[in-house]
Motif scaffolding. Structure first.
Motif, mmCIF file in Angstrom:
data_model
loop_
_atom_site.group_PDB
_atom_site.id
_atom_site.type_symbol
_atom_site.label_atom_id
_atom_site.label_comp_id
_atom_site.label_asym_id
_atom_site.label_seq_id
_atom_site.Cartn_x
_atom_site.Cartn_y
_atom_site.Cartn_z
ATOM 1 N N VAL A 126 0.837 -1.193 0.000
ATOM 2 C CA VAL A 126 0.000 0.000 0.000
ATOM 3 C C VAL A 126 0.880 1.254 0.000
ATOM 4 O O VAL A 126 2.063 1.189 0.291
ATOM 5 C CB VAL A 126 -0.954 0.016 1.215
ATOM 6 N N ALA A 127 0.279 2.369 -0.324
ATOM 7 C CA ALA A 127 0.974 3.667 -0.299
ATOM 8 C C ALA A 127 0.184 4.589 0.632
ATOM 9 O O ALA A 127 -0.661 5.354 0.174
ATOM 10 C CB ALA A 127 1.077 4.245 -1.703
ATOM 11 N N PRO A 181 2.942 9.053 -2.984
ATOM 12 C CA PRO A 181 2.909 8.032 -4.028
ATOM 13 C C PRO A 181 4.333 7.627 -4.392
ATOM 14 O O PRO A 181 5.274 8.399 -4.186
ATOM 15 C CB PRO A 181 2.221 8.742 -5.199
ATOM 16 N N THR A 233 7.467 0.388 -7.313
ATOM 17 C CA THR A 233 6.457 -0.634 -7.041
ATOM 18 C C THR A 233 6.875 -1.957 -7.655
ATOM 19 O O THR A 233 6.795 -3.006 -7.011
ATOM 20 C CB THR A 233 5.085 -0.199 -7.591
ATOM 21 N N LEU A 276 -1.766 -5.716 -4.391
ATOM 22 C CA LEU A 276 -1.616 -4.258 -4.327
ATOM 23 C C LEU A 276 -2.894 -3.615 -3.824
ATOM 24 O O LEU A 276 -3.995 -4.024 -4.211
ATOM 25 C CB LEU A 276 -1.256 -3.714 -5.712
ATOM 26 N N GLY A 277 -2.732 -2.612 -2.987
ATOM 27 C CA GLY A 277 -3.892 -1.871 -2.506
ATOM 28 C C GLY A 277 -4.640 -1.251 -3.671
ATOM 29 O O GLY A 277 -4.034 -0.784 -4.635
ATOM 30 N N HIS A 284 -3.288 2.243 -4.686
ATOM 31 C CA HIS A 284 -1.840 2.475 -4.577
ATOM 32 C C HIS A 284 -1.269 3.369 -5.678
ATOM 33 O O HIS A 284 -0.191 3.915 -5.528
ATOM 34 C CB HIS A 284 -1.075 1.148 -4.531
ATOM 35 N N ARG A 285 -1.978 3.548 -6.772
ATOM 36 C CA ARG A 285 -1.495 4.387 -7.882
ATOM 37 C C ARG A 285 -2.126 5.776 -7.918
ATOM 38 O O ARG A 285 -1.820 6.584 -8.774
ATOM 39 C CB ARG A 285 -1.788 3.698 -9.224
ATOM 40 N N ARG A 332 -6.354 6.526 1.050
ATOM 41 C CA ARG A 332 -5.169 5.918 1.669
ATOM 42 C C ARG A 332 -5.556 5.146 2.918
ATOM 43 O O ARG A 332 -5.073 4.045 3.165
ATOM 44 C CB ARG A 332 -4.120 6.992 1.963
ATOM 45 N N ASP A 382 -7.136 1.814 1.944
ATOM 46 C CA ASP A 382 -6.133 0.805 1.579
ATOM 47 C C ASP A 382 -5.462 0.226 2.819
ATOM 48 O O ASP A 382 -5.254 -0.990 2.919
ATOM 49 C CB ASP A 382 -5.068 1.399 0.652
ATOM 50 N N LEU A 425 4.846 1.417 0.595
ATOM 51 C CA LEU A 425 5.764 1.890 -0.437
ATOM 52 C C LEU A 425 6.475 3.167 -0.021
ATOM 53 O O LEU A 425 7.640 3.364 -0.322
ATOM 54 C CB LEU A 425 5.010 2.141 -1.748
#
Length: 100
Positions: free
Chosen positions: A21-22, A26, A33, A49-50, A53-54, A67, A70, A86
């Motif tokens: 997750v982020a 980012p 990633t 991946l959450g 995350h992007r 956030r 996630d 991340l």
């Protein structure tokens, strides 16, 4: 005063499921990633991946709500053995009031 007892998490299973997750900033590049995923997969782990995350919202990886969602997902989803952030920083603390 008694010494504090050391608390250690359980060892990571050989075939763990790792949530990435982020919760703050980012990733600066896509390769960050990809490197994290490749590192864990090369060691026999499964990476998920959450969902957000992007995302990018100003200097953060999505809104506080995205956030936090996630992070909440990663901490409560059955079968996740480890959570990998991340990026870290101030943005993570902003999620605290929004997670259970």
């Amino acid at each position: 005063m008694a010494a504090a007892e050391t608390v250690r998490p359980p060892a990571l299973p050989e075939s763990a499921t790792i949530a990435v997750v982020a919760p703050a900033s980012p990733p600066q590049t896509r390769s960050e990633t990809e490197q994290a995923v490749a590192y864990f997969e090369a060691r026999g782990h499964t990476v998920v991946l959450g969902p957000n995350h992007r995302k990018v919202h100003g200097y953060l990886a999505g809104t506080d709500e995205e956030r936090a969602a996630d992070l909440q997902w990663a901490l409560t989803e059955p079968g996740i053995d480890m959570v990998h952030a991340l990026e870290g920083g101030y943005g993570t603390a902003r999620c605290y009031p929004l997670i259970d």
